[in-house]
Design a protein around this motif. Sequence first.
Motif, mmCIF file in Angstrom:
data_model
loop_
_atom_site.group_PDB
_atom_site.id
_atom_site.type_symbol
_atom_site.label_atom_id
_atom_site.label_comp_id
_atom_site.label_asym_id
_atom_site.label_seq_id
_atom_site.Cartn_x
_atom_site.Cartn_y
_atom_site.Cartn_z
ATOM 1 N N PRO A 224 -3.553 2.010 -7.219
ATOM 2 C CA PRO A 224 -4.404 2.856 -6.369
ATOM 3 C C PRO A 224 -5.838 2.316 -6.275
ATOM 4 O O PRO A 224 -6.513 2.538 -5.281
ATOM 5 C CB PRO A 224 -4.382 4.207 -7.084
ATOM 6 C CG PRO A 224 -3.155 4.182 -7.946
ATOM 7 C CD PRO A 224 -2.943 2.766 -8.322
ATOM 8 N N ASN A 225 -6.278 1.584 -7.313
ATOM 9 C CA ASN A 225 -7.648 1.078 -7.289
ATOM 10 C C ASN A 225 -7.715 -0.399 -6.905
ATOM 11 O O ASN A 225 -8.630 -1.111 -7.279
ATOM 12 C CB ASN A 225 -8.303 1.275 -8.661
ATOM 13 C CG ASN A 225 -8.271 2.737 -9.085
ATOM 14 O OD1 ASN A 225 -8.501 3.625 -8.258
ATOM 15 N ND2 ASN A 225 -7.941 2.994 -10.338
ATOM 16 N N ALA B 259 2.058 6.468 -6.894
ATOM 17 C CA ALA B 259 0.906 7.237 -7.378
ATOM 18 C C ALA B 259 1.124 8.732 -7.181
ATOM 19 O O ALA B 259 0.702 9.544 -8.002
ATOM 20 C CB ALA B 259 -0.355 6.769 -6.664
ATOM 21 N N ASN B 260 1.811 9.071 -6.086
ATOM 22 C CA ASN B 260 1.993 10.496 -5.785
ATOM 23 C C ASN B 260 3.269 11.088 -6.370
ATOM 24 O O ASN B 260 3.543 12.270 -6.175
ATOM 25 C CB ASN B 260 2.003 10.699 -4.261
ATOM 26 C CG ASN B 260 0.661 10.346 -3.643
ATOM 27 O OD1 ASN B 260 -0.369 10.319 -4.355
ATOM 28 N ND2 ASN B 260 0.648 10.034 -2.363
ATOM 29 N N ALA C 23 0.839 -1.207 0.000
ATOM 30 C CA ALA C 23 0.000 0.000 0.000
ATOM 31 C C ALA C 23 0.873 1.256 0.000
ATOM 32 O O ALA C 23 0.637 2.213 -0.750
ATOM 33 C CB ALA C 23 -0.924 -0.007 1.213
ATOM 34 N N GLU C 24 1.905 1.205 0.824
ATOM 35 C CA GLU C 24 2.822 2.345 0.918
ATOM 36 C C GLU C 24 3.558 2.568 -0.425
ATOM 37 O O GLU C 24 3.709 3.700 -0.893
ATOM 38 C CB GLU C 24 3.851 2.008 2.007
ATOM 39 C CG GLU C 24 4.379 3.160 2.808
ATOM 40 C CD GLU C 24 5.466 2.663 3.780
ATOM 41 O OE1 GLU C 24 6.436 3.407 3.953
ATOM 42 O OE2 GLU C 24 5.352 1.533 4.314
ATOM 43 N N GLY D 268 1.148 4.618 -10.717
ATOM 44 C CA GLY D 268 0.838 4.117 -9.379
ATOM 45 C C GLY D 268 0.753 2.610 -9.323
ATOM 46 O O GLY D 268 0.659 2.028 -8.245
ATOM 47 N N VAL E 58 2.592 1.649 -3.413
ATOM 48 C CA VAL E 58 1.650 2.135 -4.422
ATOM 49 C C VAL E 58 1.387 3.626 -4.228
ATOM 50 O O VAL E 58 1.347 4.396 -5.195
ATOM 51 C CB VAL E 58 0.336 1.317 -4.356
ATOM 52 C CG1 VAL E 58 -0.780 2.016 -5.126
ATOM 53 C CG2 VAL E 58 0.560 -0.097 -4.886
ATOM 54 N N GLN E 59 1.260 4.017 -2.976
ATOM 55 C CA GLN E 59 1.012 5.439 -2.688
ATOM 56 C C GLN E 59 2.187 6.317 -3.143
ATOM 57 O O GLN E 59 2.003 7.363 -3.759
ATOM 58 C CB GLN E 59 0.776 5.608 -1.191
ATOM 59 C CG GLN E 59 0.077 6.933 -0.891
ATOM 60 C CD GLN E 59 -0.106 7.161 0.600
ATOM 61 O OE1 GLN E 59 0.400 6.394 1.442
ATOM 62 N NE2 GLN E 59 -0.832 8.210 0.944
ATOM 63 N N LEU E 60 3.394 5.835 -2.867
ATOM 64 C CA LEU E 60 4.586 6.581 -3.304
ATOM 65 C C LEU E 60 4.610 6.737 -4.816
ATOM 66 O O LEU E 60 4.875 7.812 -5.353
ATOM 67 C CB LEU E 60 5.852 5.840 -2.846
ATOM 68 C CG LEU E 60 6.278 6.011 -1.391
ATOM 69 C CD1 LEU E 60 7.244 4.895 -0.990
ATOM 70 C CD2 LEU E 60 6.917 7.378 -1.176
#
Lengths: 288, 760
Positions: free
Chosen positions: A139-140, A20-21, A13-14, A162, A16-18
């Motif tokens: 992200p999804n 994606a952002n 999750a972390e 992402g 993917v967040q990195l």
Amino acid sequence: MYAPSFAAPTTVAEAVQLLANASGVARVLAGGTDLLVQLRSGVLKPDLIVDTKRIPELRTITTEGGGYRIGASVSGAEAGEHAGLSKDWPGVVEAVELIGSTQIQGRASFVGNLCNASPAADSVPALIAVGATAVIAGPNGEREVPVEEVPTAPGRTSLAKGEMVVAIKLPPKPARTGDAYLRFIPRTEMDIAVVGAGVCVTLDESGKCTAARVSLGAVAPTVLVVDDAAAALVGSKLDDAALAALDAAARAACKPISDKRGTIEYRTKVAGVLARRAAATAFKRAGA
Amino acid sequence: MAPDGTPALKVVGTRPIRPDGVDKVTGRAQFGADFQLPGQLVGKVLRSPHAHARIRSIDISKAEAVPGVKAVMTAADMPEITSEEAFVGEGPADFKDMSGNTMARDKALYDGHAVAAVAATSAAAADAALAAIVVDYEVLPHVIEVEDAMVEGAPILHDDMFTSGVDPKPTKPSNVAKRMVFQLGDVDAAFEKADIVIERKYKTAPVHQGYIEPHACVAQYAADGQVQIYCSSQGQFMVRAYVAKLLGIDISEIRVTPLEIGGGFGGKTLVYLEPLAVVLSRKSGRPVKMAMTREEVFRGSGPTSGGTVWVKIGAKRDGTIIAGDAVLKFQAGAYAGSPVGPGCMTAFAVYDLQDVRITGYDVVTNRPKVAAYRAPGAPISNFGIESAVDELARELGMDPVELRLKNAAKKGTKAAYGPTFGDIGCVETLEAVKNHPNYQASLGPNQGRGVASGFWFNIGGESSATVNINEDGTAVVATGNPDIGGSRASMAMMAAEVLGIEVERVRPIVADTSSVGYCFLTGGSRVTFATGMAVVEASKSVVNELKARAAKIWDIPVEAVEWQDGEAVPAGSNAGDFEPLSLEDIAAKSGRTGGPIASTSSLNAQGAGPGFGTHVVDVEVDRETGHVKVLRYLATQDAGRAIHPSYVEGQIQGGAVQGIGWALNEEYIYDDKGRLENPGFLDYRIPVASDLPMIDTVVVEVPNPRHPYGARGVGEVPIVPPMAAMANAIQDAIGIRLTELPMSPPKVRKAVDEQAAAEE
């Protein structure tokens, strides 16, 4: 002066967040055996590098419903030491073990090999031949696609911003099934495939082929799935006519370029040769 | 005593552990890139992306403004050198060209040609500075292949190059620097008498030496003008001489300290980075370290030539070769000076021929200037000649070893290049092949066997050695030749043999240019022969001094003292009068008998014995992929006398392996703009260990009468025969004669397909 950011998250999750952002170019570092070379040579200057080796679930091979789930950061050496995987899908394991030297084997991964999106990737035709899928986190949430749908062109993938491949899934091995991968290089080691061929066949009790998949590497912008070549094998016991048809179908599917590693003419001919030889090994393994 | 009446040797011919071995296997040895000085800057080179371009201007102002940049240089910071033949080195060279090759002045002549250099406090700052240098190029047409460069209308590299060696003197500039002819007898008349004539043209690709260690150095220019250079090279005295000449510095101002060398093979017999590092250090006031990347090694340093070899040989029906004619066209790279001369001179040297002619052309092209590579030139001409001789053997239905034995050069044979051979071992190497089990091994389908013989002159030259006896009776041997192939071990062994002590008590060192007498570079297979001779001479005078000291202690005439097994022994009428004095005893008393015991020998060694070798290889060809697998490989060679047999075998094996790479896969691939596409070991394919069988060796020993222990050079002969041996084996396996190197899988497969098409 160039100074990329580096992150080593511990959860998917972390990560993917990195990704994606991220602003600018982000790259995932699994084994790094392609990425570090690209960084050193200056062909790639990502703004963010996300190391996935600290994510525990990406470091393991697990069995799932008779098949296998291979985490994105599992190395070739680890795959080679996995008894069940090596017994069920020897062609896949041999393919990943062909990548680089002993030292590189300690880092190189299936997923890195896939996401580098080189048409000459050794493990990819082998994975495609056995019908492997890629598990993609984003992200999804998660999605799963056939391995052949990940690379879209040299150096390009179908992954959205992402997204990252978190695992490769190999199906349970059907009865009387065998796989094989062969590549041609001018030397015996330390080289990149001029042509690669992955073949998987399933036989009936009489030794006749009931299902087949054939995949070719380094003869087109992406690794090819060659249905006509597979069709040449189905219904046969690998007689001369089937081999000739396989050879012809493999050659017909080639859309190679001429470059420093081989000419169009040479690659096309050798694709037929390797398809025949890989099929012979796959038949032998299926019948054993 | 040995069977031939010479005293039995105790150390020479044994296989002690090399004195530099532990440092090298534990990683402690300091190679070029390992050396550091406090406050050193990082130096980097900007290289031309064009194969041929006029340099209209170079703007370094933005680069100089990059934070951390301490110096930026171009050719304007180096003196303009007038044309002058270089006095050291392994091939013909001109200092003006050498200067131009180090840093392009008016034109960039190849992809990778240095055009500017920077020194900065970090690699990143140096990279930023390189990116900020603005070079205004006028791109010119280029030419890569040797025969393309020779045609009328080809792009001309040097407006002031007029072909020498042709009459009348040309009026138009040309890429052909030189034409040369070597001949004996009347070749045309001899061909008239031939029953069989073989005529064919062959082609080889330029190949890089492939040393594992890239070029690297650290230079410091002090405020008083003293220059210190620490680098890996094939000769610290060579570096000193070249830097002095290229920068106009007195030799006495320069001290060069040799670091360990990670392979050279001839490629480190010249300078690339050292003059630039000195200039950058002078401009910045700081030590400057420079190291090439592998890409720079391929783009910027010299391979050996590629060339074409046209061969015509005539023979009688009984296999007597009576005429030989060859035309060699070698590309030299961007400046004149290919090894076509030695290519010509060695061409037919393994045969006893009365009527022979070899014509050579030295041709410039838009490639890196060639550098020496093991037996420079010989492997290229040998590929043609020994392929043609194999074709002759097939035509005659004769065994290729028997054909060679029938025609082999022997004592008294006059070579086409002039000399008459003395004691040589050509026949012995052929006999060794004939008697080896490899030559009888049975072959399967698509397998074949090939034979080829080769020759190299070997050289002697200027060498110095100093032997110091320590106060405990051990010894130090200092010489000035970088140890590439185990020469420290050989030097220590020869000193130990003369002194009569264990080799472990002799410490060999490779000294800097201010600490030992002049030594010509490590090359030409000369060090064991020539520097070894200096070591033996110095050791002998030490023994004389030891005898004198013993005579003094015993108060008897020095003539009455003999040196036996490391001890002074009273002899003649004094025999038995005194207990022998060991080296240790005499050393311990040296302060009271006249002071320290040491000796230096400086000489110009003559009489390097020529070297011959014969190789036989078995291959298996995969007709469908074109892949050639080496099944067995045997190399026989005359070493004169093997000082350390393991290192002789190692030289032979290494040369054979480099030759196999040359035969099968090594080549420079250029795009249509003349840019090198494969500047790395991934796509420039030298063999890896798994490609090779054990290389079997047989060392035959026909002593060289001019060396104290009979040694001949051994480093170069083994790269001469492999390419032809491989081509001959492929012919034997699949019935196809390949005439062009490398015999890579696509070319083999193509030849197989063409043969199949021709048979339909």
